[in-house]
Design an enzyme around this catalytic site. Structure first.
Site, mmCIF file in Angstrom:
data_model
loop_
_atom_site.group_PDB
_atom_site.id
_atom_site.type_symbol
_atom_site.label_atom_id
_atom_site.label_comp_id
_atom_site.label_asym_id
_atom_site.label_seq_id
_atom_site.Cartn_x
_atom_site.Cartn_y
_atom_site.Cartn_z
ATOM 1 N N HIS A 377 0.716 -1.143 -0.230
ATOM 2 C CA HIS A 377 0.037 0.024 0.133
ATOM 3 C C HIS A 377 0.719 1.477 0.089
ATOM 4 C CE1 HIS A 377 -4.092 -1.618 0.562
ATOM 5 N NE2 HIS A 377 -3.691 -2.378 1.232
ATOM 6 N N LYS A 568 -8.028 14.380 4.122
ATOM 7 C CA LYS A 568 -7.167 13.174 3.930
ATOM 8 C C LYS A 568 -6.087 13.177 5.271
ATOM 9 C CE LYS A 568 -6.098 13.773 -0.256
ATOM 10 N NZ LYS A 568 -6.269 12.474 -0.820
ATOM 11 N N ARG A 569 -5.459 12.053 5.386
ATOM 12 C CA ARG A 569 -4.710 12.282 6.452
ATOM 13 C C ARG A 569 -3.337 13.140 6.388
ATOM 14 N NH1 ARG A 569 0.118 8.881 6.497
ATOM 15 N NH2 ARG A 569 -0.625 7.980 4.774
ATOM 16 N N LYS A 574 1.057 14.483 0.807
ATOM 17 C CA LYS A 574 -0.222 14.829 0.175
ATOM 18 C C LYS A 574 -0.449 16.398 -0.343
ATOM 19 C CE LYS A 574 -2.169 10.739 2.799
ATOM 20 N NZ LYS A 574 -2.650 10.025 1.547
ATOM 21 N N THR A 676 -8.314 6.778 -2.064
ATOM 22 C CA THR A 676 -9.660 6.227 -2.203
ATOM 23 C C THR A 676 -10.578 7.178 -2.030
ATOM 24 O OG1 THR A 676 -9.721 5.347 0.211
ATOM 25 C CG2 THR A 676 -9.376 3.564 -1.660
ATOM 26 N N LYS A 680 -14.292 8.522 -4.013
ATOM 27 C CA LYS A 680 -15.369 8.831 -3.444
ATOM 28 C C LYS A 680 -15.969 10.293 -3.696
ATOM 29 C CE LYS A 680 -13.574 6.263 0.609
ATOM 30 N NZ LYS A 680 -12.917 6.596 1.845
#
Length: 856
Positions: A377, A568-569, A574, A676, A680
């Protein structure tokens, strides 16, 4: 006593209503169940009951109806000797259970109406459920989506993990800083779980090994443990949608084998009297302890081994219940490793087969390799777990021996394939040499599994060509791609009911299980009435989020602004920081030209930073500091608003995805495995601004370039730029707006009380910039201007929104699970027939055989 028990049992079995009540789905039966559970379980009537009591009564009533299906499901699997998927994951971020269970049982509207007639609102009861935060983010939420799809597709499956007493922390924001509060999700009880103390297992830790020869002359090893911990399973039912299948999530709680030492107590050593209990229970106390300390790393390794050992012992027990030996375990059990956290399972299964069940090494290795599959992952090398050999040997001495033996045999095989290539042998070794030897868990997973998969097409290619290239060269047949997916039941049907109802009105209900049917929505993009209804639904969802923000954050938001959302985290790769640089760029333009025309935007962030991750926490502080300035500046005049949603969670995500206009998926190309959240958002009609990273690549391919806002360097361009020598200051010196943005941050404009507060961020960007924000800045700013222009054309924006939803069918977790089943696990659906269920006909077989003998 036995005769009385038998008499009572037969009397109960003869009274239809008493047994049917717990499984009956009629309105009257549900109403009676709610009332009876309020009275008998909560010990209240309507005069004393609180909203929590009502929630518990409804939850127990629904769980009762899942239980019958769960029992029949288990019975069917045993009768058909079905091959079962065992999904091993350190995280399961399930979200709230009640709403999802009602959706999957087809009872949502019925229960809502029953409660409404009684003066209660289902939405209020749903909010009373404490959300089990047993995961950090994407990894745990993916596991939850997979369990939903496994049950919906009628695949025999069990999820195995840890019943953390405290999940991921509750996030509070104090003076702009993240503060961590213990997540006491079990404080008011959990009506969904069923403890199974009769299935407890013992787990060894520490100690030493003894080598001996058995009576048959075989070399054997005995592990003399230093401590023993008990694992107690707690089962949560996982219902499929529109099916009788109810699978199980089995989570393990750690307990002491000896809770109280009377000798120590009598000697006055009161701490020592309960020391074993404290040590044992710490193992399942909290999700992912901070591993910046040696104590934290020890506990993390103990956690991983604890749940893996419990699970494998349980799997062996289940197998031996219906089979005479373990020789065919790999033919009846597919064991999936969700990242490297459970990779120690490979060494543990070898130990159990060799030491406990007296198999030969060759036989045990054949079973182990053919039973396990490994999902990677991450593309971050630092996220591939390594454990120091000294720590590993102290906690798991027998497993270190087994890993050394696996490595010895493996490297001999590598040498026969690549004689004399010692650099390759060093790279492939399960043990990393150096100042401190390390056990490479990803290498153990690769060697001990028959299948290795990535979670997006780009990710898998990078695994094969970069991160795990040596393993791909050696075992190309093991590698495949399984692009992630998300369940439409939670993320559309439950999270966005207005949109789901519109889709059902046009397409029927088949899309809920066959998401590719959403393509039929393309026929309506030129239907003006349909587009208007689509837009009104988006506005209604935005209004819900506006109300939430006002209630919880006291910020007034313009519903007609573009909702630009990144949830998100919190992590530097990111690139929430790049988003902030854009906000400050727009703010600076307004300050220079107060009357400038700028599309109104509401920037919404959400996410948690790991407690020990200082830079991520500093970025949260920067977001909140920018919000304080922007939201209060009269020059802005409502054109910009910035909101940081506190304590982001699955249930909050259901609000956010439905309301989003723009989805921020802006990680550095080559860093995100899949994502993911991007799926969504797109499924709910948000447009994506993103890089060619992770599953963004496939989303772009599906929705089309005209319905996606693409910017930034590609993976190859990132690699080439770094190889030639990346100089972030070049971008700073040649871009005036970028200079102004960083000067605002560096000189304390957003932190006047401490002008140097954010200098670490600026210094990192100017002198290091590992994630290449400086290189992508102008491309991102230009792309955001394209977003603004596109949003001004409302009719075309709605078209793009519809097409995003219509073309995301491939991103259902149902599709992903079908691929796992067909290509990795080799498992088939097993239909559960409730018509043959003896309980349904009230021909219940008692747990004890009562007819021919007495119970003493």
């Amino acid at each position: 006593m036995s005769e009385s028990f038998e008499h009572d049992y037969r009397r109960l079995a003869s009274e239809d209503m008493q047994l049917k009540e717990s499984t009956n789905l009629s309105r009257e039966a549900l109403k009676r169940a709610f009332t009876e559970n309020l009275y008998h379980i909560q010990g209240k009537d309507e005069y004393f009951a609180t909203l929590h009591d009502y929630y518990m009564a409804v939850a127990h009533s629904i769980r009762d109806r899942l239980t019958q299906r769960r029992i029949q499901t288990a019975k069917t699997y045993v009768q058909q000797d079905a091959k079962t998927v065992y999904y091993l994951s350190a995280e399961f971020l399930m979200g709230r259970h009640l709403g999802n269970s009602l959706i999957n049982l087809g009872l949502y509207e019925q229960v809502r109406q029953i409660l409404h007639e009684s003066g209660l609102e289902l939405d209020n009861l749903l909010e009373r459920e404490r959300e089990p935060g047993l995961g950090n983010g994407g990894l745990g939420r993916l596991a939850a989506c997979f369990l939903d799809s496994l049950a919906t597709l009628e695949i025999p499956a069990v999820g195995y993990g840890i019943r953390y007493e405290f999940g991921i922390f509750e996030q509070a924001i104090q003076n702009g800083w993240q503060r961590e509060i213990p997540d006491k999700w079990l404080s008011f009880g959990n009506p969904w779980e069923i403890p199974r103390p009769d299935y407890r297992v013992a787990v060894k830790l520490g100690g030493h090994t003894e080598h001996y020869t058995d009576a048959q002359g075989h070399y054997r090893v005995r592990w003399i443990e230093g401590q023993t911990v008990l694992g107690i399973p707690y089962d949560t039912p996982v219902p499929g949608y529109d099916t009788n299948t109810v699978n199980t999530l089995r989570l393990w709680k750690a307990e002491a084998s000896e809770e109280f030492n009377f000798q120590a107590f009598d000697a006055g050593d009161y701490f020592g009297a309960v020391a074993n209990k404290m040590f044992s229970e710490n193992i399942s106390k909290v999700l992912y302890p901070n591993d910046n300390t040696i104590q934290g790393r020890e506990l993390r390794l103990e956690q991983q081994y604890f749940f893996v050992s419990c699970s494998l012992q349980d799997i062996i027990r289940l197998h031996l219940r219906t089979h005479e030996s373990l020789d065919n375990l790999h033919e009846k059990a597919a064991l999936q490793l969700n990242d490297t956290h459970p990779a120690i399972a490979i060494a543990e299964l070898m130990r159990l087969l060799i030491d406990e069940h007296q198999m030969t090494w060759e036989q045990a290795w054949h079973i182990t390799q053919n039973a396990f599959a490994y999902t990677n992952h991450t593309l971050l090398p630092e996220a591939l777990e390594r454990w120091s050999v000294s720590l590993f040997g102290r906690i798991l001495p027998r497993h270190l021996e087994i890993i050394y033996e696996i490595n010895y045999r493996f490297l001999n095989y590598v040498y026969t394939r690549y004689p004399g290539e010692f650099d390759r042998i060093t790279r492939l070794s399960l043990i990393e040499e150096g100042h401190e030897k390390q056990v490479r868990m990803a290498h153990l997973a690769c060697v001990g599994s028959h299948a290795i998969n990535g979670v997006a097409a780009l990710h898998t290619e990078l695994l094969k060509n970069v991160l795990l290239r040596d393993f791909y060269d050696l075992f190309p047949e093991k590698f495949s791609n399984k692009t992630n997916g998300v369940t439409p039941r939670r993320w559309l049907l439950l999270g966005n009911p207005r949109l789901a109802n519109l889709i059902t009105e046009k397409l029927g209900t088949n899309w809920i299980r066959n998401l590719e049917d959403l393509k039929q929505l393309e026929a309506y993009v030129d239907d003006a009435d349909f587009r208007d209804r689509w837009w009104q639904i988006k506005l209604a969802n935005k209004q819900d989020l506006v109300n939430y923000i006002q209630q919880h954050h006291g910020v007034e938001v313009n519903i007609n602004s573009l909702f630009d959302i990144q949830v998100k985290r919190m992590h530097e790769y990111k690139r929430q920081l790049l988003n902030v640089l854009h906000i400050i760029t727009l703010y600076n333009r307004i300050k220079r030209h107060p009357k400038i025309e700028i599309l109104p935007r509401t920037f919404i962030f959400g996410g948690k930073a790991a407690p020990g991750y200082y830079m991520a926490k500093l970025i949260i502080k920067l977001i909140n500091s920018v919000a304080d300035v922007v939201n209060r500046d009269p020059d802005v005049q409502g054109r910009l608003k910035v909101v940081f949603l506190t304590n982001y969670s699955v249930s909050l995500g259901q609000r956010v995805y439905a309301a989003a206009d723009l989805s921020e998926q802006i990680s550095t190309a080559g860093k995100e495995a899949s994502g993911t959240g991007n799926m969504k958002f797109a499924m709910n009609g948000a447009l994506t601004i993103g890089t060619l990273d992770g599953a963004n690549v496939e989303i772009l391919q599906e929705v089309g370039a005209d319905n996606f806002f693409l910017f930034g360097l590609t993976v190859d361009e990132v690699s080439a730029l770094k190889a030639s020598g990346y100089h972030p200051q070049h971008y700073y010196k040649t871009n005036r707006e970028l200079q102004e943005v960083l000067q605002y941050i560096a000189h304390g404009y957003f932190s006047p009380e401490d002008p140097n507060l954010f200098r670490p961020i600026v210094n990192s960007l100017l002198h290091h910039d590992e994630y290449m924000l400086m290189a992508d800045y102008q491309s991102y700013i230009d792309c955001q201007e394209q977003v603004s222009q596109a949003y001004r054309d409302r009719e075309n924006w709605i078209r793009m929104s519809i097409l995003n939803t219509a073309r995301t069918g491939t991103f259902s977790s149902d599709r992903t699970i079908k691929e796992y089943c067909e290509e990795i696990w080799r498992v088939k659906p097993v239909k559960v027939d409730m018509n043959s269920c003896e309980n349904a006909e009230l021909k219940v077989q008692p747990a004890f055989q009562l007819s021919d003998r007495k119970i003493n």
